[in-house]
Design an enzyme around this catalytic site. Structure first.
Site, mmCIF file in Angstrom:
data_model
loop_
_atom_site.group_PDB
_atom_site.id
_atom_site.type_symbol
_atom_site.label_atom_id
_atom_site.label_comp_id
_atom_site.label_asym_id
_atom_site.label_seq_id
_atom_site.Cartn_x
_atom_site.Cartn_y
_atom_site.Cartn_z
ATOM 1 N N HIS A 157 5.893 -1.473 -6.318
ATOM 2 C CA HIS A 157 6.609 -0.985 -5.130
ATOM 3 C C HIS A 157 8.027 -1.567 -5.151
ATOM 4 O O HIS A 157 8.310 -2.468 -5.941
ATOM 5 C CB HIS A 157 5.903 -1.435 -3.840
ATOM 6 C CG HIS A 157 4.607 -0.719 -3.572
ATOM 7 N ND1 HIS A 157 3.429 -1.068 -4.198
ATOM 8 C CD2 HIS A 157 4.305 0.327 -2.749
ATOM 9 C CE1 HIS A 157 2.455 -0.265 -3.766
ATOM 10 N NE2 HIS A 157 2.962 0.591 -2.899
ATOM 11 N N LYS A 161 9.135 -5.135 -0.765
ATOM 12 C CA LYS A 161 7.759 -5.179 -0.269
ATOM 13 C C LYS A 161 7.097 -6.458 -0.775
ATOM 14 O O LYS A 161 6.806 -6.597 -1.967
ATOM 15 C CB LYS A 161 6.975 -3.961 -0.749
ATOM 16 C CG LYS A 161 5.553 -3.926 -0.197
ATOM 17 C CD LYS A 161 4.855 -2.625 -0.558
ATOM 18 C CE LYS A 161 3.394 -2.660 -0.171
ATOM 19 N NZ LYS A 161 3.165 -2.772 1.285
#
Lengths: 276, 276
Positions: A157, A161
């Site tokens: 990601h 994140k």
């Protein structure tokens, strides 16, 4: 009415609404500290007026007079989830809540009490939700099928994140129910480094800050069998498409005066059976 | 009683039976033109006497006297499926039929009429069967979920396998039911060349003549979403393990004097829930 502009997710939803040639309400709830007063989509020339929390109460009644059958889509901020929901409920506005976070229990409770039509779902990606549902069902039907298999998970990601993908966690839970052996500290690889993402996963540079790649690999004890599942998403289009499907679904439920008023993405998915 | 020795699949089943320390009947039905008269497993010193079709009728009654509760496993030849089944039925021998081909309808019909306990399944790989079942169910629950997605399939098997993988065909059918677009001539890649298998798929040389690799890849119209499923099997152990699970399952059903007598691999899979 797509709320949360000029945010990334609501911009994408607005694009899909315009591409599908559905009518758009030219107003959007935004944050109090938003500097812009209007938003222009790439797809349309029509400006969208941005309404701060301090303005919205005075404006909404006029908007509802002009657009009495509007449906709100909410991609705002976790902090705004509950207050926005209360706002929709107060004015009887049906809504699709795609924003995650907030007090979910209170969100559901107030929606049920308000008797307003709503779709509430933390993941609007229909295909991903179907995959999760399927693995969840498989775990219920065949709990021992991957006994002694080892599960290894890689997820990538955007660098910002920090935590493990929630989708990955749910999928891992299903595989563990099927008997697979999994240890978070050994068997999970989280990729957040843009260089690795480009080199190893071939993620195009424009998606380094917006992608969700997941690979689950099950290996039999003697290593003769490998079973793998992969769901790789670049950007936000899949979620925006699912969101607009949810809006159309909700519109139909309102026309049908359906007795059930609160729905999730599974309901949207299941509904599409009868329409196919 | 493992029939079909010295064939590859029955040898593997025999190994698993011996590894699990289950009792083995030292006889095996074989082909009429078989040159050997006995078979020695790598795992055990005990020789297995090979019985040709012309001999078996005269031998079976003595065998049944010595091993009255035997269960036959059949990995013989498609040509022998129906005659072997009739043989088991005639002598009331419960059987697990892993051999594919033959007249399947007649096989089922004669088994039902004979009232003999049997597991009949063309694929004994539990994990693969679970995956097939799951995708089949997903197609029933969410028929439009992959609407407009493109499906691409790669499958690799030993060079001697001329036709498309039956498992792949069934999986493709499920994805097509979910709305995916698939054309056999464009979207299916069958790899039969050992060089490609070693170089592209990293299949170890010893498995070039016995492997089943499958990859199904779904791509959204805008290419932003990819969902993939993979099941890669080296050798035959997974099928042999499933076969022996089916034997144990059938043994339990016989002890329980179950009213249902004919089963498939789904029944074996489902049974394992209650035992976990």
């Amino acid at each position: 009415m797509v709320n949360g502009l000029p945010g990334n997710m609501s911009s994408e939803v607005l694009n899909v609404v315009l591409q599908r040639e559905l009518p758009v309400v030219p107003y959007s709830l935004t944050a109090e500290n938003q500097k812009e007063f209007s938003y222009h989509s790439k797809v349309s020339n029509q400006p969208i007026t941005l309404l701060r929390p301090s303005q919205r109460a005075s404006e909404i009644e006029k908007i509802l007079q002009d657009y009495p059958r509007l449906i709100a889509v909410d991609y705002t901020h976790p902090d705004a989830v509950n207050s926005n929901a209360l706002f929709y409920q107060k004015y009887g506005i049906p809504f699709v809540m795609g924003t995650t976070g907030g007090d979910r229990e209170q969100l559901i409770q107030s929606t049920v009490q308000s008797n307003v039509y709503a779709v509430i779902a933390p993941n609007m990606g229909k295909q991903i939700v179907a995959l999760q549902t399927m693995l969840n069902k498989m775990a219920q039907s065949f709990p021992g099928v991957f006994q002694n298999y080892r599960l290894q998970v890689t997820e990538s990601h955007q660098q910002t994140k920090a935590d493990t993908s929630g989708t990955a966690k749910e999928m891992i839970q299903s595989f563990v129910k099927m008997g697979a052996h999994f240890e978070y500290d050994k068997d999970l690889r989280m990729i957040r480094n843009p260089v690795e993402q480009q080199q190893e996963l071939s993620i195009p540079p424009e998606y380094i800050n917006g992608h969700a790649f997941h690979t689950y690999r099950l290996t039999s004890p003697d290593k003769s069998v490998q079973i793998a599942f992969q769901h790789n998403v670049l950007g936000r289009n899949i979620y925006a498409q699912g969101t607009v499907d949810a809006v159309v679904f909700l519109w139909n439920k309102i026309q049908q005066k359906a007795s059930q008023k609160l729905y999730n993405m599974m309901d949207v998915l299941t509904e599409q059976i009868s329409n196919n």
